[in-house]
Design an enzyme around this catalytic site. Structure first.
Site, PDB file in Angstrom:
ATOM      1  N   LEU A  12       0.780  -1.230  -0.126  1.00  0.00           N
ATOM      2  CA  LEU A  12      -0.035   0.152  -0.067  1.00  0.00           C
ATOM      3  C   LEU A  12       0.896   1.259  -0.053  1.00  0.00           C
ATOM      4  O   LEU A  12       0.688   2.132  -0.922  1.00  0.00           O
ATOM      5  CB  LEU A  12      -0.928  -0.078   1.385  1.00  0.00           C
ATOM      6  CG  LEU A  12      -1.635   1.178   1.721  1.00  0.00           C
ATOM      7  CD1 LEU A  12      -2.690   1.696   0.244  1.00  0.00           C
ATOM      8  CD2 LEU A  12      -2.404   1.224   2.775  1.00  0.00           C
ATOM      9  N   SER A  13       1.817   1.248   0.881  1.00  0.00           N
ATOM     10  CA  SER A  13       2.750   2.495   1.055  1.00  0.00           C
ATOM     11  C   SER A  13       3.486   2.670  -0.261  1.00  0.00           C
ATOM     12  O   SER A  13       3.605   3.827  -0.728  1.00  0.00           O
ATOM     13  CB  SER A  13       3.637   2.198   2.186  1.00  0.00           C
ATOM     14  OG  SER A  13       4.288   3.615   2.484  1.00  0.00           O
ATOM     15  N   GLU A  14       3.888   1.787  -0.782  1.00  0.00           N
ATOM     16  CA  GLU A  14       4.651   1.852  -2.249  1.00  0.00           C
ATOM     17  C   GLU A  14       3.906   2.380  -3.298  1.00  0.00           C
ATOM     18  O   GLU A  14       4.497   3.309  -3.877  1.00  0.00           O
ATOM     19  CB  GLU A  14       5.306   0.420  -2.529  1.00  0.00           C
ATOM     20  CG  GLU A  14       6.151   0.502  -3.592  1.00  0.00           C
ATOM     21  CD  GLU A  14       6.934  -0.908  -3.903  1.00  0.00           C
ATOM     22  OE1 GLU A  14       7.866  -0.925  -4.919  1.00  0.00           O
ATOM     23  OE2 GLU A  14       6.608  -1.903  -3.302  1.00  0.00           O
ATOM     24  N   THR A  71       1.176  -9.929   6.044  1.00  0.00           N
ATOM     25  CA  THR A  71       1.276 -10.854   7.114  1.00  0.00           C
ATOM     26  C   THR A  71       0.428  -9.896   8.457  1.00  0.00           C
ATOM     27  O   THR A  71      -0.438 -10.581   8.992  1.00  0.00           O
ATOM     28  CB  THR A  71       2.375 -10.737   7.808  1.00  0.00           C
ATOM     29  OG1 THR A  71       3.334 -11.360   6.636  1.00  0.00           O
ATOM     30  CG2 THR A  71       2.576 -11.452   8.958  1.00  0.00           C
ATOM     31  N   MET A  79      -6.224  10.020  12.864  1.00  0.00           N
ATOM     32  CA  MET A  79      -7.232  10.105  11.683  1.00  0.00           C
ATOM     33  C   MET A  79      -6.610  10.417  10.309  1.00  0.00           C
ATOM     34  O   MET A  79      -5.413  10.788  10.330  1.00  0.00           O
ATOM     35  CB  MET A  79      -8.214  11.345  12.029  1.00  0.00           C
ATOM     36  CG  MET A  79      -9.049  11.046  13.208  1.00  0.00           C
ATOM     37  SD  MET A  79     -10.067   9.738  12.882  1.00  0.00           S
ATOM     38  CE  MET A  79     -10.878   9.401  14.609  1.00  0.00           C
ATOM     39  N   ASP A 124      -7.333  14.442   8.716  1.00  0.00           N
ATOM     40  CA  ASP A 124      -7.222  15.563   9.641  1.00  0.00           C
ATOM     41  C   ASP A 124      -6.073  16.563   9.397  1.00  0.00           C
ATOM     42  O   ASP A 124      -6.203  17.618  10.143  1.00  0.00           O
ATOM     43  CB  ASP A 124      -7.598  15.330  11.023  1.00  0.00           C
ATOM     44  CG  ASP A 124      -6.205  14.408  11.645  1.00  0.00           C
ATOM     45  OD1 ASP A 124      -5.406  14.171  10.814  1.00  0.00           O
ATOM     46  OD2 ASP A 124      -6.430  14.148  12.876  1.00  0.00           O
ATOM     47  N   GLU A 152       9.797   0.355   5.604  1.00  0.00           N
ATOM     48  CA  GLU A 152      10.896   0.595   5.045  1.00  0.00           C
ATOM     49  C   GLU A 152      11.757   1.262   6.243  1.00  0.00           C
ATOM     50  O   GLU A 152      11.367   2.200   6.517  1.00  0.00           O
ATOM     51  CB  GLU A 152      10.685   1.979   3.657  1.00  0.00           C
ATOM     52  CG  GLU A 152      12.014   2.615   3.418  1.00  0.00           C
ATOM     53  CD  GLU A 152      11.709   3.677   2.713  1.00  0.00           C
ATOM     54  OE1 GLU A 152      12.544   4.048   1.966  1.00  0.00           O
ATOM     55  OE2 GLU A 152      10.646   4.123   2.329  1.00  0.00           O
TER      56      GLU A 152
END
Length: 321
Positions: A69-71, A96, A219, A222, A280
């Site tokens: 997701l972050s990549e 995982t 959140m 925000d 990372e």
């Protein structure tokens, strides 16, 4: 009306997932033009995202864990286009721990996760931007340092395959006798803290490392980072453990932690400090961490606990920004 065009970017570790294969087939039968790309090595996600944008897709779906997701989110964040000009972002959790998905309420089952993307309109969410001497790094979920980071970095891949999120607990227990505090100064607008700590969290999301809820009230829309500092523990250990057993993890964290909400935080460490950004690791003595509001658009459940519209809890401790 033309068919929806999606591009699914799949972590190569999950390429043999039969439930995902079936879910993709079902979505295609339902009229979505969905192509799949599998990542194998560093740089693949960035190339696939650029290709998807050039092809004019409506949505890019990250299929994997928090790192995947972050990549994908990082690659979108690097672009010159605004969030409104970029494809929306979806997530099928196949990792995982799936910390972001768990906190956001995204279904585990691939078919349900894909249906969510189709049925729910995308909305703008924030990202974490970290500036270090080696350059700019991004994260969708959480930046963490200290004990939790070492547990995440030292957890064996084979153990994770066998035990899933429980592997982080096993590794954490093994490290309990050798926690060494780290020293740093953290400062932002109206906030200044200096001392020894054993855990540090800068949250856009709420948890990392297989369920460590370092920022339980964070959140993602925000415009603020939730900062949690767990100081070095001495006589408070017994009281903290009793609170943990009788009142739960959140109450135990409130008892010992310094917490704040800030737009940006600067960190100066006495020795090289490793921050873990959604898997990372980045090491430096100085960091600047900013919350970048509304940088991407993401499909989330209507009752997603990470959205400010759902009603954030009152945050104890300092409130700044």
């Amino acid at each position: 009306m033309s068919a929806l065009r999606w591009r699914l970017i799949l972590n190569g570790k999950s390429a043999g997932d039969d439930s995902l294969r079936e879910a993709v087939a079902a979505l295609r039968e339902d009229g979505v033009a969905l192509d799949v790309r599998v990542t194998w090595e560093g740089g693949d996600a960035e190339r696939y995202v650029a290709e998807a944008i050039a092809d004019g897709v409506d949505s890019i779906v990250a299929a994997g864990g928090d790192g995947t997701l972050s990549e994908v989110a990082t690659t979108l964040a690097h672009r010159d286009e605004t969030a409104a000009q970029l494809p929306s972002l979806g997530l099928v959790p196949l990792g995982t721990a799936n910390d972001f998905a768990g906190a956001a309420g995204i279904p585990d089952a691939p078919h349900e996760a894909l249906r969510l993307i189709r049925r729910r309109p995308a909305q703008a969410i924030d990202l974490i931007r970290l500036q270090a001497p080696d350059g700019v790094h991004w994260a969708a979920n959480l930046a963490s340092g200290g004990f939790g980071t070492q547990v995440t970095l030292e957890t064996d891949e084979g153990l994770k395959k066998m035990l899933g999120g429980l592997a982080y607990l096993v590794t954490g227990i093994a490290k309990l006798g050798r926690i060494e505090p780290l020293r740093a100064r953290l400062h932002g607008d109206g906030f200044d803290w200096e001392g020894d700590f054993i855990a540090l969290g800068l949250g856009n999301g709420r948890q990392a490392g297989g369920g460590q809820a370092l920022c339980p009230d964070a959140m993602i829309d925000d415009g603020l980072l939730d900062l949690t500092i767990v100081p070095a523990l001495s006589g408070e250990v017994g009281a903290t453990v009793r609170t943990l057993l009788t009142e739960g993890k959140h109450a135990a964290l409130d008892r010992i932690a310094t917490r704040a909400r800030l737009r940006r935080v600067e960190i100066d460490a006495a020795a090289p400090l490793t921050l873990n950004l959604d898997g990372e690791p980045v090491q430096a003595r100085h960091f600047r961490v900013d919350c970048v509001p509304g940088r991407v658009r993401m499909h989330l459940p209507a009752d997603c606990p990470l959205l400010a519209a759902a009603g954030p809890a009152t945050l104890p401790g300092a409130l700044a920004g």
